[in-house]
Design a protein around this motif. Structure first.
Motif, PDB file in Angstrom:
ATOM      1  N   ILE A  94     -11.936 -48.041  28.788  1.00 42.20           N
ATOM      2  CA  ILE A  94     -12.156 -47.857  29.912  1.00 42.20           C
ATOM      3  C   ILE A  94     -12.260 -49.085  30.258  1.00 42.20           C
ATOM      4  CG2 ILE A  94     -14.388 -46.867  30.415  1.00 42.20           C
ATOM      5  CD1 ILE A  94     -12.665 -45.561  32.968  1.00 42.20           C
ATOM      6  N   PRO A  95     -12.342 -49.178  31.041  1.00 40.72           N
ATOM      7  CA  PRO A  95     -12.354 -50.996  32.303  1.00 40.72           C
ATOM      8  C   PRO A  95     -13.516 -51.152  32.836  1.00 40.72           C
ATOM      9  CG  PRO A  95     -10.140 -50.303  32.759  1.00 40.72           C
ATOM     10  CD  PRO A  95     -10.833 -49.322  32.164  1.00 40.72           C
ATOM     11  N   GLU A  96     -14.704 -51.906  33.054  1.00 38.18           N
ATOM     12  CA  GLU A  96     -15.805 -51.894  33.975  1.00 38.18           C
ATOM     13  C   GLU A  96     -16.190 -50.460  34.769  1.00 38.18           C
ATOM     14  OE1 GLU A  96     -19.974 -51.720  34.023  1.00 38.18           O
ATOM     15  OE2 GLU A  96     -19.061 -52.399  32.466  1.00 38.18           O
ATOM     16  N   GLY A 150      -8.893 -45.235  31.593  1.00 34.22           N
ATOM     17  CA  GLY A 150      -9.278 -45.407  30.443  1.00 34.22           C
ATOM     18  C   GLY A 150      -7.806 -44.499  29.935  1.00 34.22           C
ATOM     19  N   LYS A 151      -8.712 -44.504  28.657  1.00 34.80           N
ATOM     20  CA  LYS A 151      -7.809 -43.456  27.343  1.00 34.80           C
ATOM     21  C   LYS A 151      -8.812 -43.128  26.690  1.00 34.80           C
ATOM     22  CE  LYS A 151      -6.494 -47.446  24.956  1.00 34.80           C
ATOM     23  NZ  LYS A 151      -5.626 -48.020  23.646  1.00 34.80           N
ATOM     24  N   VAL A 152      -8.898 -41.660  26.064  1.00 37.83           N
ATOM     25  CA  VAL A 152      -9.280 -41.342  25.034  1.00 37.83           C
ATOM     26  C   VAL A 152      -9.035 -42.102  24.051  1.00 37.83           C
ATOM     27  CG1 VAL A 152     -10.264 -38.881  23.705  1.00 37.83           C
ATOM     28  CG2 VAL A 152      -9.942 -39.015  25.954  1.00 37.83           C
ATOM     29  N   VAL A 153     -10.110 -42.782  23.141  1.00 35.26           N
ATOM     30  CA  VAL A 153      -9.958 -42.940  21.458  1.00 35.26           C
ATOM     31  C   VAL A 153      -9.934 -42.074  20.355  1.00 35.26           C
ATOM     32  CG1 VAL A 153      -9.161 -45.361  22.782  1.00 35.26           C
ATOM     33  CG2 VAL A 153     -11.830 -44.283  21.998  1.00 35.26           C
ATOM     34  N   MET A 193     -11.940 -54.126  27.124  1.00 36.55           N
ATOM     35  CA  MET A 193     -12.465 -53.126  27.849  1.00 36.55           C
ATOM     36  C   MET A 193     -13.766 -52.398  26.460  1.00 36.55           C
ATOM     37  SD  MET A 193      -8.983 -50.414  29.212  1.00 36.55           S
ATOM     38  CE  MET A 193      -7.630 -50.230  28.357  1.00 36.55           C
ATOM     39  N   GLN A 194     -14.788 -51.486  27.277  1.00 37.42           N
ATOM     40  CA  GLN A 194     -15.649 -50.736  26.585  1.00 37.42           C
ATOM     41  C   GLN A 194     -15.134 -49.656  26.569  1.00 37.42           C
ATOM     42  OE1 GLN A 194     -18.416 -52.004  30.062  1.00 37.42           O
ATOM     43  NE2 GLN A 194     -19.758 -52.181  28.673  1.00 37.42           N
ATOM     44  N   LYS A 195     -16.129 -49.411  25.384  1.00 38.94           N
ATOM     45  CA  LYS A 195     -16.490 -48.051  24.411  1.00 38.94           C
ATOM     46  C   LYS A 195     -17.518 -47.502  25.254  1.00 38.94           C
ATOM     47  CE  LYS A 195     -13.323 -48.850  20.055  1.00 38.94           C
ATOM     48  NZ  LYS A 195     -12.872 -48.549  19.029  1.00 38.94           N
ATOM     49  N   PHE A 196     -16.961 -45.847  25.337  1.00 38.75           N
ATOM     50  CA  PHE A 196     -18.131 -44.736  25.834  1.00 38.75           C
ATOM     51  C   PHE A 196     -17.947 -43.174  24.934  1.00 38.75           C
ATOM     52  CE2 PHE A 196     -17.940 -47.945  29.479  1.00 38.75           C
ATOM     53  CZ  PHE A 196     -18.790 -48.578  29.202  1.00 38.75           C
ATOM     54  N   ILE A 197     -19.351 -42.975  25.083  1.00 38.22           N
ATOM     55  CA  ILE A 197     -18.976 -41.768  24.406  1.00 38.22           C
ATOM     56  C   ILE A 197     -19.331 -40.725  25.932  1.00 38.22           C
ATOM     57  CG2 ILE A 197     -20.925 -40.698  23.446  1.00 38.22           C
ATOM     58  CD1 ILE A 197     -20.990 -42.409  20.891  1.00 38.22           C
ATOM     59  N   ILE A 198     -18.274 -40.062  25.735  1.00 38.82           N
ATOM     60  CA  ILE A 198     -18.714 -38.265  26.732  1.00 38.82           C
ATOM     61  C   ILE A 198     -19.407 -37.823  26.089  1.00 38.82           C
ATOM     62  CG2 ILE A 198     -17.818 -37.162  28.912  1.00 38.82           C
ATOM     63  CD1 ILE A 198     -16.047 -39.814  29.701  1.00 38.82           C
ATOM     64  N   THR A 199     -20.258 -37.004  26.850  1.00 37.64           N
ATOM     65  CA  THR A 199     -20.994 -35.547  26.377  1.00 37.64           C
ATOM     66  C   THR A 199     -20.442 -34.171  27.369  1.00 37.64           C
ATOM     67  OG1 THR A 199     -22.483 -36.640  24.800  1.00 37.64           O
ATOM     68  CG2 THR A 199     -23.356 -34.288  25.387  1.00 37.64           C
ATOM     69  N   TYR A 204     -12.814 -29.675  29.636  1.00 36.75           N
ATOM     70  CA  TYR A 204     -12.511 -30.851  28.736  1.00 36.75           C
ATOM     71  C   TYR A 204     -11.277 -31.542  29.298  1.00 36.75           C
ATOM     72  CZ  TYR A 204     -10.918 -34.683  25.295  1.00 36.75           C
ATOM     73  OH  TYR A 204     -10.935 -35.963  23.887  1.00 36.75           O
ATOM     74  N   ASP A 205     -10.190 -31.107  29.571  1.00 37.03           N
ATOM     75  CA  ASP A 205      -8.754 -31.173  29.831  1.00 37.03           C
ATOM     76  C   ASP A 205      -9.363 -31.991  31.695  1.00 37.03           C
ATOM     77  OD1 ASP A 205      -7.596 -31.125  27.940  1.00 37.03           O
ATOM     78  OD2 ASP A 205      -7.301 -28.597  28.359  1.00 37.03           O
ATOM     79  N   THR A 206     -10.541 -31.236  32.371  1.00 38.30           N
ATOM     80  CA  THR A 206     -10.618 -32.209  33.272  1.00 38.30           C
ATOM     81  C   THR A 206     -11.314 -33.615  33.047  1.00 38.30           C
ATOM     82  OG1 THR A 206     -10.509 -29.228  34.252  1.00 38.30           O
ATOM     83  CG2 THR A 206     -11.508 -31.574  35.417  1.00 38.30           C
ATOM     84  N   VAL A 207     -11.953 -33.272  32.401  1.00 35.84           N
ATOM     85  CA  VAL A 207     -12.776 -34.516  32.526  1.00 35.84           C
ATOM     86  C   VAL A 207     -11.818 -35.759  31.605  1.00 35.84           C
ATOM     87  CG1 VAL A 207     -14.965 -35.961  31.141  1.00 35.84           C
ATOM     88  CG2 VAL A 207     -15.127 -33.648  31.996  1.00 35.84           C
ATOM     89  N   LYS A 208     -10.743 -35.603  30.814  1.00 40.40           N
ATOM     90  CA  LYS A 208      -9.665 -36.625  30.294  1.00 40.40           C
ATOM     91  C   LYS A 208      -8.950 -36.598  31.937  1.00 40.40           C
ATOM     92  CE  LYS A 208      -6.482 -36.987  26.883  1.00 40.40           C
ATOM     93  NZ  LYS A 208      -5.147 -36.436  25.549  1.00 40.40           N
ATOM     94  N   ARG A 209      -8.789 -35.839  32.460  1.00 42.02           N
ATOM     95  CA  ARG A 209      -7.669 -35.306  33.201  1.00 42.02           C
ATOM     96  C   ARG A 209      -8.596 -37.294  34.076  1.00 42.02           C
ATOM     97  NH1 ARG A 209      -5.781 -31.790  33.869  1.00 42.02           N
ATOM     98  NH2 ARG A 209      -7.249 -31.327  35.297  1.00 42.02           N
TER      99      ARG A 209
END
Length: 72
Positions: A43-45, A26-29, A1-7, A14-19
């Motif tokens: 999250i996977p590609e 994916g998961k929030v790390v 899985m790759q790591k990304f930053i969401i702004t 926030y909770d809507t995007v997390k869902r």
């Protein structure tokens, strides 16, 4: 899985995007910058590509090392 930053964009929950991240496998790390509207996810590609369709809600960029160099 790759790591990304969401702004998150202004006014986005926030909770809507997390869902949305979790629905794409994916998961929030790291949510230590939650109060600034940012999170780091893994999250996977295919899921990352699907998340890019939500561009009106947030920006998604790869989490990578950044370096600086001072001018002399």
């Amino acid at each position: 899985m790759q790591k990304f930053i969401i702004t998150l964009n202004d006014g986005v929950n926030y909770d809507t995007v997390k869902r949305q991240v979790e629905e794409q496998g994916g998961k929030v790390v790291d949510d230590s910058m939650k109060n600034l509207g940012m999170m780091t996810i893994e999250i996977p590609e295919p899921g990352a590509k699907q998340l890019q369709s939500f561009a009106a809600e947030f920006t998604l960029e790869p989490d990578q090392q950044v370096t600086t160099q001072a001018a002399l």
